[in-house]
Design an enzyme around this catalytic site. Structure first.
Site, short mmCIF file in Angstrom:
data_model
loop_
_atom_site.label_atom_id
_atom_site.label_comp_id
_atom_site.label_asym_id
_atom_site.label_seq_id
_atom_site.Cartn_x
_atom_site.Cartn_y
_atom_site.Cartn_z
N ALA A 23 0.86 -1.18 0.00
CA ALA A 23 0.00 0.00 0.00
C ALA A 23 0.89 1.22 0.00
O ALA A 23 2.02 1.19 0.47
CB ALA A 23 -0.92 0.00 1.23
N GLY A 27 -2.94 4.07 -2.78
CA GLY A 27 -3.91 3.10 -2.26
C GLY A 27 -3.29 1.74 -2.09
O GLY A 27 -2.08 1.59 -1.99
N VAL A 29 -2.39 -2.17 -3.33
CA VAL A 29 -1.95 -2.81 -4.57
C VAL A 29 -2.06 -4.32 -4.38
O VAL A 29 -1.53 -4.88 -3.42
CB VAL A 29 -0.51 -2.43 -4.92
CG1 VAL A 29 -0.14 -3.01 -6.29
CG2 VAL A 29 -0.34 -0.92 -4.92
N LYS A 43 -4.36 -1.55 -8.67
CA LYS A 43 -4.20 -0.49 -7.68
C LYS A 43 -5.57 0.10 -7.37
O LYS A 43 -6.27 0.56 -8.27
CB LYS A 43 -3.27 0.61 -8.21
CG LYS A 43 -1.89 0.10 -8.60
CD LYS A 43 -0.98 1.23 -9.05
CE LYS A 43 0.40 0.70 -9.41
NZ LYS A 43 1.34 1.80 -9.78
N ASP A 138 8.53 12.51 -14.50
CA ASP A 138 9.26 11.93 -13.37
C ASP A 138 10.08 10.72 -13.82
O ASP A 138 10.06 9.67 -13.19
CB ASP A 138 8.28 11.53 -12.26
CG ASP A 138 8.98 11.34 -10.92
OD1 ASP A 138 8.39 10.68 -10.05
OD2 ASP A 138 10.10 11.86 -10.75
#
Length: 626
Positions: A23, A27, A29, A43, A138
């Site tokens: 998690a 949230g 997983v 997820k 990212d």
């Protein structure tokens, strides 16, 4: 991977759940499998995020855009329901460890030919991403996974939807999103980003792959200093192989217009085949064997149609026939194809050891059958006042400067009867972690009841926490009570990076010649503190000393003893649980070191000094930064 518990659904949409991967900020997983046998990661968004309309809209836009990418060089989106009460998305497994894990922990810098092929593969993936109208924002070593047939990019779009949500909602348009050390100059300045920003980040990733270092330094020297160097200074390419210099310098041009496009890179870079060094390929094989063993165990546990008390596919309670030899071979092949599925959980963004899980515990999710494939049934919106949400820590025995027993409790949102709180209690020789159910809540008080123990150090030494009452005294202070016991708790840090920077790094004890004599060089005591969340083993100690004979005389042999300790509190001082031996890194005959402790840093004679206090009456160990 952890097994499903009684509160987890058996299925989400068309995917049958196999276990819990972790998690995090987004949230929970889950490891899951489609009807066709494909292994996926599902997820499920935390309720706090799902309750925000801005997040839902952004999440839906990002998922829709990601579906257009089609999975070329990325982890493909295989299903989603962004309108569900608890929105979810399923992505395909990527069979490989992260670039960060391979370069930083396992293999070291990669050969120039491998880096050129890495550049081509990432550029090819970025071409599809940019064609879909997306900017990754990212791109960094932990978001690049290495597989036998090329690199893959993960965790964009969806991660950006999370990152742009703050306590007050969505950040302004110019919000800076990215990772220091792997950002572009325009990101640093908060300007509008184009595809050229990803090319600059690609250049930084290639330098890391070839040298093991980021071209503008790391955040260890200060985030703002790193960002200044990115915007104004030339990159440090001193260790970069000459054959890569032209490619990297083109990507790292300060002017976005001067950088090549992803498509241009694909057309000009030659690739190697096989592209990975033999040692890295061998590691992929070993990862595959570990994952195969772990998932085979899970499959064996569900072969009779059950999963930790939940019904399997078909009618509730119906037995599932054992797989045929052909099906077993097909499943084995699929597992090997997903070689490092669980390595992804360890090396990339699924490594969240400790996080309250407000999305679980709703009675509507208990014992759901796999035939119920609608949206995830989440618990009601919750009854906990916002002022209680987050982490709180306090001293139950001793003083703030010299604690003897401490406690931490992290409270999430949830309905009556759900497990909204995660607690950590530490005493001299014990660390206990668990989850507590919500009995009642109002604006001033939260009452917690039945608890489950999730972690016990040493093993099987903890009992579930008793009823606890939390009474708010101010925005940053609450009173904790359990029976006759009372303590004052204060707001504490949460997340996956809660260890103060001043504590991070390697520290070594200096041997006094008056104590150790002429053999002092045979003794060493070193501590390494790493970043991580509460519940992670961030403290590691390696103690080397001479072995003694039956009469206590030193022999020519030495003992190497390695211990780790779990982070239990984020305040000042930092609290860790009992140190436990690491058998694979310790010699037989090592002494026990099972006392909890607390850590602080000061300056002594102009030098940084780490003090490691036992959680009992005693003098601290003194270590100096290496």
């Amino acid at each position: 991977m952890e097994p499903l518990n009684a509160e987890d659904p058996v299925s989400i949409g068309p995917f049958r759940l196999l276990g819990r991967l972790g998690a995090g900020g987004m949230g929970r997983v889950f490891l899951a499998r489609s009807a066709g046998g494909r292994t996926v990661a599902v997820k499920v968004v935390h309720a706090e995020l799902a309750a925000r309309d801005e997040f839902r809209r952004r999440f839906a836009r990002e998922v829709a855009a990601l579906e257009q990418v089609g999975g070329t060089g990325t982890a493909p989106v295989l299903g989603s329901d962004t309108a569900a009460e608890s929105p979810w998305v399923a992505v395909g497994y990527v069979p490989g460890p992260s670039l960060r894990a391979v370069v930083g922990e396992e293999f070291g810098p990669l050969p120039a030919a491998t880096v050129r092929t890495l550049a081509s593969g990432l550029a090819r993936a970025l071409t599809h991403v940019h064609t879909a109208g997306l900017v990754h924002r990212d791109l960094k070593p932990s978001n690049v996974l290495l597989t036998v047939d090329g690199p893959r990019i993960i965790d964009f779009g969806i991660a950006r939807a999370v990152e742009t949500v703050t306590d007050g909602g969505l950040t302004s348009t110019g919000a800076v999103v990215g990772s220091p050390g792997f950002m572009s100059p325009e990101q640093v300045r908060g300007e509008k980003l184009t595809a050229a920003s990803d090319i600059f980040c690609l250049g930084s990733v290639l330098v890391y792959a070839a040298t093991g270092q980021a071209p503008f330094g790391t955040a260890d020297s200060g985030v703002h200093a790193t960002m200044f160097r990115i915007a104004h200074d030339e990159p440090d390419l001193g260790d970069l192989p000459a054959e890569l210099a032209g490619l990297v310098r083109a990507c790292l041009a300060k002017d976005p217009a001067a950088r090549p496009t992803a498509a241009e890179l694909v057309e000009t870079i030659t690739v190697a085949d096989p592209w990975l060094p033999a040692e890295v390929l061998a590691r992929l094989g070993r990862h595959a064997a570990l994952v195969l063993e772990a998932e085979a165990t899970t499959s064996a546990g569900t072969a009779d149609g059950t999963a930790q008390g939940t019904a399997g596919p078909g009618r509730p309670g119906d037995p599932t026939p054992p797989p045929t030899p052909k099906a077993r071979r097909r499943r084995r092949g699929g597992l090997i194809a997903a070689a490092t599925a669980l390595v992804l959980a360890a090396a990339a963004t699924l490594t969240y050891v400790f996080w309250p899980d407000p999305g679980t515990g709703g009675d509507g999710q208990k014992n759901r059958t796999a035939g119920q494939t609608g949206e995830v049934s989440a618990r009601p919106s919750g009854i906990v006042a916002a002022s209680f949400l987050g982490a709180w820590e306090g001293v139950q025995s001793g003083s703030a400067d010299h604690p003897r027993e401490t406690a931490r409790i992290e409270i999430g949102q949830g309905a009556e009867g759900s497990k909204v709180a995660v607690y950590v209690q530490v005493s001299e020789e014990r660390l206990c972690m668990g989850r507590s159910r919500l009995v009642s809540a109002d604006e001033d008080k939260v009452v917690l009841g039945e608890s489950d123990v999730t972690t016990s150090v040493p093993a099987q030494r903890c009992t579930p926490a008793a009823h606890q009452t939390l009474t708010l005294r101010s925005p940053d202070v609450l009173e904790w009570s359990s029976g006759a016991a009372k303590a004052t708790f204060r707001k504490a840090g949460t997340g996956t990076s809660v260890v103060p920077e001043r504590l991070l790094g390697r520290w070594r004890m200096e041997n006094d010649p008056l104590i150790f004599g002429e053999n002092r060089d045979r003794y060493s005591d070193e501590v390494t503190i790493t970043q991580g969340p509460v519940g992670a083993a961030v403290f590691r100690r390696v103690h080397v000393y001479p072995r003694t004979d039956d009469e206590g005389n030193e022999t020519s042999e030495s003992l190497v003893c390695t211990f780790t300790a779990i982070l239990a509190g984020t305040g000042t001082p930092l609290v860790v649980g009992p140190a436990t031996s690491v058998p694979e890194a310790s010699d037989r005959g090592c002494e026990r070191a099972d006392i909890s402790g607390y850590l602080s840093v000061d300056r002594f004679k102009g030098r940084e000094r780490l003090l490691v206090f036992p959680m009992m009456d005693g003098e601290p160990g003194e270590y100096y930064r290496v």
